[in-house]
Scaffold this motif. Structure first.
Motif, PDB file in Angstrom:
ATOM      1  N   SER A 292    -136.941   5.570 -36.942  1.00  0.00           N
ATOM      2  CA  SER A 292    -137.936   4.547 -37.276  1.00  0.00           C
ATOM      3  C   SER A 292    -139.355   5.064 -37.098  1.00  0.00           C
ATOM      4  O   SER A 292    -140.242   4.802 -37.922  1.00  0.00           O
TER       5      SER A 292
ATOM      6  N   HIS B  48    -138.272   3.024 -30.006  1.00  0.00           N
ATOM      7  CA  HIS B  48    -136.868   2.661 -30.238  1.00  0.00           C
ATOM      8  C   HIS B  48    -136.035   3.886 -30.601  1.00  0.00           C
ATOM      9  O   HIS B  48    -135.024   4.162 -29.962  1.00  0.00           O
TER      10      HIS B  48
ATOM     11  N   ASP C  52    -142.439   0.817 -34.597  1.00  0.00           N
ATOM     12  CA  ASP C  52    -141.692  -0.350 -35.072  1.00  0.00           C
ATOM     13  C   ASP C  52    -140.343   0.021 -35.673  1.00  0.00           C
ATOM     14  O   ASP C  52    -140.206   1.053 -36.345  1.00  0.00           O
ATOM     15  N   LEU C  53    -139.386  -0.868 -35.481  1.00  0.00           N
ATOM     16  CA  LEU C  53    -138.157  -0.831 -36.257  1.00  0.00           C
ATOM     17  C   LEU C  53    -138.449  -1.363 -37.654  1.00  0.00           C
ATOM     18  O   LEU C  53    -139.425  -2.103 -37.846  1.00  0.00           O
TER      19      LEU C  53
ATOM     20  N   ASP D 215    -134.429  -4.913 -40.046  1.00  0.00           N
ATOM     21  CA  ASP D 215    -133.578  -4.896 -38.848  1.00  0.00           C
ATOM     22  C   ASP D 215    -134.101  -5.811 -37.760  1.00  0.00           C
ATOM     23  O   ASP D 215    -133.326  -6.396 -36.999  1.00  0.00           O
ATOM     24  N   ASP D 216    -135.413  -5.933 -37.669  1.00  0.00           N
ATOM     25  CA  ASP D 216    -136.043  -6.606 -36.529  1.00  0.00           C
ATOM     26  C   ASP D 216    -136.444  -8.044 -36.825  1.00  0.00           C
ATOM     27  O   ASP D 216    -136.235  -8.941 -36.013  1.00  0.00           O
ATOM     28  N   GLU D 217    -137.052  -8.292 -37.977  1.00  0.00           N
ATOM     29  CA  GLU D 217    -137.516  -9.629 -38.342  1.00  0.00           C
ATOM     30  C   GLU D 217    -137.219  -9.893 -39.824  1.00  0.00           C
ATOM     31  O   GLU D 217    -138.142 -10.018 -40.631  1.00  0.00           O
TER      32      GLU D 217
ATOM     33  N   SER E  79    -146.904  -8.788 -37.838  1.00  0.00           N
ATOM     34  CA  SER E  79    -145.729  -7.903 -37.837  1.00  0.00           C
ATOM     35  C   SER E  79    -145.599  -7.044 -39.093  1.00  0.00           C
ATOM     36  O   SER E  79    -144.548  -6.448 -39.326  1.00  0.00           O
TER      37      SER E  79
END
Length: 302
Positions: free
Chosen positions: A206, A202, A111-112, A116-118, A77
């Protein structure tokens, strides 16, 4: 009131002590982020090729298959903005760096932000790889800020402890390659239509942030006379079919610009017919055997 405060303190102190000990314990458990930082600090002068990117690089690119001194600095990621930071930070200790292999494809250009995402993963970059995010609260306070406590993210905390208790060790080999996607652990269920992974658009904020990060890497490489290979790794046909066509076209146009303006080498193996489903751990990651096969091909063709 005094008695109340004393009792409250008597209750809170053991709880606080337990939390401090738990945080100290989990930080003492080795992880790939810490290992890669320490390895590069010790052996950086040997490195001529750095591999950057997300899980497509982490699991698919095996440094030992390359002829020169190669190290895999990717992580699961990992965002392109982290790639920018890691390249600039660790290149200072790699005076013989001549080539960067970067995965940039449908899996990471949309990707965000990781915050925000992970957000739990950001902690590892902060604690073990010297990263400070402008999006992180209290970033100026450094590693003792409230945000980068591993205890702040119980799922990541528990996963790390569980892996350690099961005796699995860190998730990469001595040169940074991800070792968990073993062919014997492959699950055919992951290839059923409803389980096919998709990486979706998204928002443009981003996406443009990721494109800018890619171009920053390309610009840095150009300025420092380091060859940049921008790579799309092999994926299954079902993964490609699930992706929106406009996203794939957008990726190709961005990489083409990277080639034209910064002299990057663009290599697209996403639809390479030399790979079949048997080479994959899931629909967009190769098994350890598939990764060896791909790395040998890439090494011979670069």
């Amino acid at each position: 009131m005094k008695k109340f405060l004393v009792r409250t303190a008597a209750f809170l102190l053991p709880v606080l002590l337990i939390l401090v000990l738990a945080e100290g314990y989990v930080r003492s458990i080795p992880c790939s982020y810490q290992y890669k930082d320490q390895w590069l600090e010790t052996h950086g002068e040997k490195v001529s090729t750095l591999i950057l990117g997300n899980s497509h690089a982490f699991f698919d690119l095996r440094p030992s298959a390359f002829a020169d001194s190669t190290f895999n600095l990717s992580n699961v990621s990992q965002r392109l903005e982290h790639d920018v930071f890691l390249l600039k930070y660790y290149a200072k200790g790699c005076p013989n760096l001549r080539q960067v292999i970067l995965v940039a494809d449908n899996s990471n250009l949309f990707d965000l932000p990781m915050e925000d995402d992970e957000p739990g993963r950001v902690t590892y970059y902060q604690l073990y790889m010297h990263y400070q995010s402008p999006l992180t609260p209290f970033a100026s306070l450094g590693s003792w800020a409230p945000y980068p406590l591993e205890l702040s993210y119980i799922n990541s905390f528990w996963a790390k402890i569980t892996r350690h208790w099961h005796g699995k060790g860190i998730s990469c080999d001595s040169l940074g390659w991800g070792i968990d996607d073993k062919v014997e652990l492959r699950n055919p269920v992951d290839f059923e239509p409803e389980r096919v992974r998709s990486h979706n658009f998204h928002n443009w904020t981003s996406t443009l942030r990721n494109v800018i990060a890619l171009y920053r890497i390309a610009s840095w490489c150009q300025c420092h006379h380091v060859s940049l290979v921008v790579l799309q790794t092999p994926v299954t046909q079902s993964y490609t079919q699930k992706a929106d066509k406009w996203q794939l076209d957008f990726v190709n146009s961005i990489l083409s610009c990277c080639q034209q303006h910064f002299g990057a080498i663009v290599a697209d193996y996403s639809c390479d017919t030399r790979f079949s489903d048997s080479d994959f751990f899931d629909t967009d990651h190769l098994t350890d055997q598939g990764a060896t096969k791909f790395s040998n091909i890439l090494s011979s063709e670069l």
